[in-house]
Design a protein around this motif. Structure first.
Motif, PDB file in Angstrom:
ATOM      1  N   MET A  86      15.659 -48.540   9.190  1.00 48.53           N
ATOM      2  CA  MET A  86      14.884 -47.318   9.286  1.00 48.53           C
ATOM      3  C   MET A  86      14.978 -46.777  10.714  1.00 48.53           C
ATOM      4  SD  MET A  86      13.823 -47.058   6.263  1.00 48.53           S
ATOM      5  CE  MET A  86      13.421 -47.995   4.785  1.00 48.53           C
ATOM      6  N   PRO A  87      15.609 -45.626  10.936  1.00 47.78           N
ATOM      7  CA  PRO A  87      15.866 -45.174  12.307  1.00 47.78           C
ATOM      8  C   PRO A  87      14.618 -44.677  13.019  1.00 47.78           C
ATOM      9  CG  PRO A  87      16.627 -43.538  10.720  1.00 47.78           C
ATOM     10  CD  PRO A  87      16.205 -44.731   9.926  1.00 47.78           C
ATOM     11  N   MET A  88      14.475 -45.109  14.268  1.00 47.97           N
ATOM     12  CA  MET A  88      13.434 -44.635  15.155  1.00 47.97           C
ATOM     13  C   MET A  88      14.040 -44.491  16.541  1.00 47.97           C
ATOM     14  SD  MET A  88      10.181 -46.979  13.883  1.00 47.97           S
ATOM     15  CE  MET A  88       8.903 -45.916  14.540  1.00 47.97           C
ATOM     16  N   LEU A  89      13.475 -43.588  17.340  1.00 48.31           N
ATOM     17  CA  LEU A  89      13.944 -43.385  18.702  1.00 48.31           C
ATOM     18  C   LEU A  89      13.442 -44.523  19.580  1.00 48.31           C
ATOM     19  CD1 LEU A  89      15.273 -41.500  20.857  1.00 48.31           C
ATOM     20  CD2 LEU A  89      12.983 -40.489  21.153  1.00 48.31           C
ATOM     21  N   CYS A  90      14.340 -45.139  20.328  1.00 54.16           N
ATOM     22  CA  CYS A  90      13.979 -46.205  21.251  1.00 54.16           C
ATOM     23  C   CYS A  90      13.924 -45.645  22.669  1.00 54.16           C
ATOM     24  CB  CYS A  90      15.023 -47.325  21.181  1.00 54.16           C
ATOM     25  SG  CYS A  90      14.696 -48.702  22.306  1.00 54.16           S
ATOM     26  N   LEU A  91      12.822 -45.878  23.357  1.00 49.91           N
ATOM     27  CA  LEU A  91      12.661 -45.490  24.752  1.00 49.91           C
ATOM     28  C   LEU A  91      12.383 -46.741  25.576  1.00 49.91           C
ATOM     29  CD1 LEU A  91      10.398 -42.291  24.513  1.00 49.91           C
ATOM     30  CD2 LEU A  91      12.887 -42.418  24.677  1.00 49.91           C
ATOM     31  N   ALA A  92      13.137 -46.943  26.633  1.00 48.14           N
ATOM     32  CA  ALA A  92      12.919 -48.066  27.550  1.00 48.14           C
ATOM     33  C   ALA A  92      12.172 -47.570  28.773  1.00 48.14           C
ATOM     34  CB  ALA A  92      14.259 -48.672  27.964  1.00 48.14           C
ATOM     35  N   GLY A  93      11.284 -48.430  29.307  1.00 45.70           N
ATOM     36  CA  GLY A  93      10.521 -48.012  30.477  1.00 45.70           C
ATOM     37  C   GLY A  93       9.535 -49.065  30.908  1.00 45.70           C
ATOM     38  N   THR A  94       8.393 -48.615  31.427  1.00 42.29           N
ATOM     39  CA  THR A  94       7.373 -49.537  31.925  1.00 42.29           C
ATOM     40  C   THR A  94       5.992 -49.108  31.467  1.00 42.29           C
ATOM     41  OG1 THR A  94       7.189 -48.300  34.011  1.00 42.29           O
ATOM     42  CG2 THR A  94       8.675 -50.202  33.984  1.00 42.29           C
ATOM     43  N   TYR A  95       5.135 -50.107  31.280  1.00 38.46           N
ATOM     44  CA  TYR A  95       3.705 -49.877  31.059  1.00 38.46           C
ATOM     45  C   TYR A  95       2.993 -49.957  32.405  1.00 38.46           C
ATOM     46  CZ  TYR A  95       4.904 -51.008  26.223  1.00 38.46           C
ATOM     47  OH  TYR A  95       5.483 -51.034  24.973  1.00 38.46           O
ATOM     48  N   ARG A  96       2.102 -49.011  32.668  1.00 36.72           N
ATOM     49  CA  ARG A  96       1.313 -49.020  33.898  1.00 36.72           C
ATOM     50  C   ARG A  96      -0.131 -48.750  33.511  1.00 36.72           C
ATOM     51  NH1 ARG A  96       5.154 -45.029  37.624  1.00 36.72           N
ATOM     52  NH2 ARG A  96       7.166 -45.737  36.741  1.00 36.72           N
ATOM     53  N   GLY A 142      17.739 -46.898  26.151  1.00 35.11           N
ATOM     54  CA  GLY A 142      16.775 -45.839  25.961  1.00 35.11           C
ATOM     55  C   GLY A 142      17.416 -44.535  25.527  1.00 35.11           C
ATOM     56  N   GLY A 143      16.694 -43.813  24.675  1.00 34.03           N
ATOM     57  CA  GLY A 143      17.164 -42.515  24.223  1.00 34.03           C
ATOM     58  C   GLY A 143      18.060 -42.556  23.012  1.00 34.03           C
ATOM     59  N   THR A 144      18.206 -43.724  22.388  1.00 36.03           N
ATOM     60  CA  THR A 144      19.068 -43.853  21.213  1.00 36.03           C
ATOM     61  C   THR A 144      18.240 -44.126  19.970  1.00 36.03           C
ATOM     62  OG1 THR A 144      19.377 -46.234  21.601  1.00 36.03           O
ATOM     63  CG2 THR A 144      20.984 -44.727  22.589  1.00 36.03           C
ATOM     64  N   GLN A 145      18.796 -43.801  18.820  1.00 34.34           N
ATOM     65  CA  GLN A 145      18.184 -44.127  17.543  1.00 34.34           C
ATOM     66  C   GLN A 145      18.555 -45.558  17.165  1.00 34.34           C
ATOM     67  OE1 GLN A 145      16.230 -42.237  15.330  1.00 34.34           O
ATOM     68  NE2 GLN A 145      16.070 -40.577  16.833  1.00 34.34           N
ATOM     69  N   ILE A 146      17.580 -46.290  16.606  1.00 37.53           N
ATOM     70  CA  ILE A 146      17.819 -47.677  16.234  1.00 37.53           C
ATOM     71  C   ILE A 146      17.157 -47.945  14.890  1.00 37.53           C
ATOM     72  CG2 ILE A 146      15.810 -48.387  17.586  1.00 37.53           C
ATOM     73  CD1 ILE A 146      17.189 -51.074  18.043  1.00 37.53           C
ATOM     74  N   ASN A 147      17.796 -48.736  14.072  1.00 36.34           N
ATOM     75  CA  ASN A 147      17.202 -49.123  12.795  1.00 36.34           C
ATOM     76  C   ASN A 147      16.151 -50.203  13.042  1.00 36.34           C
ATOM     77  OD1 ASN A 147      18.604 -47.443  11.002  1.00 36.34           O
ATOM     78  ND2 ASN A 147      20.401 -48.782  11.083  1.00 36.34           N
ATOM     79  N   VAL A 148      14.923 -49.942  12.591  1.00 31.58           N
ATOM     80  CA  VAL A 148      13.791 -50.853  12.823  1.00 31.58           C
ATOM     81  C   VAL A 148      13.525 -51.631  11.544  1.00 31.58           C
ATOM     82  CG1 VAL A 148      11.376 -51.031  13.496  1.00 31.58           C
ATOM     83  CG2 VAL A 148      12.831 -49.264  14.526  1.00 31.58           C
ATOM     84  N   ASN A 149      13.739 -52.948  11.617  1.00 30.22           N
ATOM     85  CA  ASN A 149      13.462 -53.807  10.470  1.00 30.22           C
ATOM     86  C   ASN A 149      12.215 -54.649  10.736  1.00 30.22           C
ATOM     87  OD1 ASN A 149      14.289 -55.799  12.282  1.00 30.22           O
ATOM     88  ND2 ASN A 149      16.356 -55.940  11.407  1.00 30.22           N
TER      89      ASN A 149
END
Length: 286
Positions: A1-11, A137-144
């Motif tokens: 199931m495709p979702m947008l993946c964003l990489a970063g930090t929690y602050r 980050g910024g790519t679509q990924i299948n989420v299982n």
């Protein structure tokens, strides 16, 4: 199931994270523009945005009905959920002044989001993961299901510290897994040990809702919104009509009905309850 993946930090310093929301800064703030849907993610000057964890709803620590000051649900469980979210992400030594975080170690942590959109208030609705992202980050990924189990959403549901509250954009297989975790957490874990959502709550005053009754946060929000309109008069005679006027549309999974939230909320004198289990509902996004 495709979702947008964003990489970063929690602050979290100088913010007010609770059990289902936290501030996130993508490595590339321009990637917020890739979040699909009709609502844009609202960001601060440094590219950070508030995240709402998809599929779960923790007890409120500071909800403000229109025209009223911030209100909370029973704070021990609300704070337990917030503490578990921050602990699971890896924050230690968290100090607060009221709800605002004043110190934490470290001051930021790497993580990733999996999202299909933002809500009406500009919060990115997402599955929240810790550590290295499963894709750049910024790519679509299948989420299982394996990836879902790596998220804070799954953790909060499995520990019983959050209620299931589903919306249409959450894929059915992911929703079923979160519902399974909620059902396994019953009846003695976290919020479920004191839950009155289906058993019913006799509303004697605003304090019944803020200090005593452990109920589905969405029902809490609608109740205190209604009370605020009535100058905190707890009389629930007009509450069904108030709910019917709101644009809260919902699917009842077990029956296939598409109806209003008022259809599944029963009011008898001063006792209010949800007539179906929270995980049997899927709400329409506004």
């Amino acid at each position: 199931m495709p979702m947008l993946c964003l990489a970063g930090t929690y602050r979290i310093v100088a913010t007010e994270p609770d059990g289902d929301s936290i501030r996130f800064y993508p490595d590339d703030p321009a990637q917020w523009e890739h979040v699909p849907g009709p609502h844009a993610v609202q960001t601060n000057a440094n590219g950070g945005a508030q995240i709402r964890l998809d599929g779960i709803d923790a007890l409120e620590t500071h909800y403000s009905p229109r025209g009223a000051g911030p209100l909370h649900q029973p704070l021990a469980l609300a704070h337990d959920a917030a503490a578990e979210l921050l602990r699971w992400l890896g924050f230690r030594g968290v100090q607060r002044d009221g709800e605002e975080v004043t110190a934490a170690t470290p001051d930021r942590l790497p993580g990733f989001l999996l999202t299909r959109g933002a809500d009406l208030y500009g919060r990115c609705v997402a599955l929240a993961g810790r550590g290295d992202p499963p894709s750049r980050g910024g790519t679509q990924i299948n989420v299982n299901l394996t990836l879902l189990r790596r998220t804070a959403n799954h953790r909060l549901m499995a520990t019983g510290l959050a209620y299931p509250t589903f919306y249409l954009k959450l894929y059915p297989d992911l929703r079923r897994e979160l519902a399974k975790q909620a059902q396994q957490a019953r009846p003695k874990t976290g919020v479920w040990a004191l839950d009155r959502t289906q058993k019913g709550v006799e509303v004697e005053s605003l304090a019944t809702l803020t200090d005593d009754a452990v109920i589905l946060p969405k029902l809490f929000r609608r109740l205190v919104d209604y009370l605020a309109l009535n100058d905190d008069d707890p009389d629930l005679a007009g509450f069904p009509a108030y709910l019917a006027q709101r644009p809260d549309q919902v699917f009842i999974l077990s029956t296939g009905h598409y109806t209003g939230f008022d259809y599944v909320v029963e009011v008898k004198k001063q006792v209010v309850r949800l007539t179906v289990a929270p995980e049997d509902l899927v709400f329409q996004e506004l």
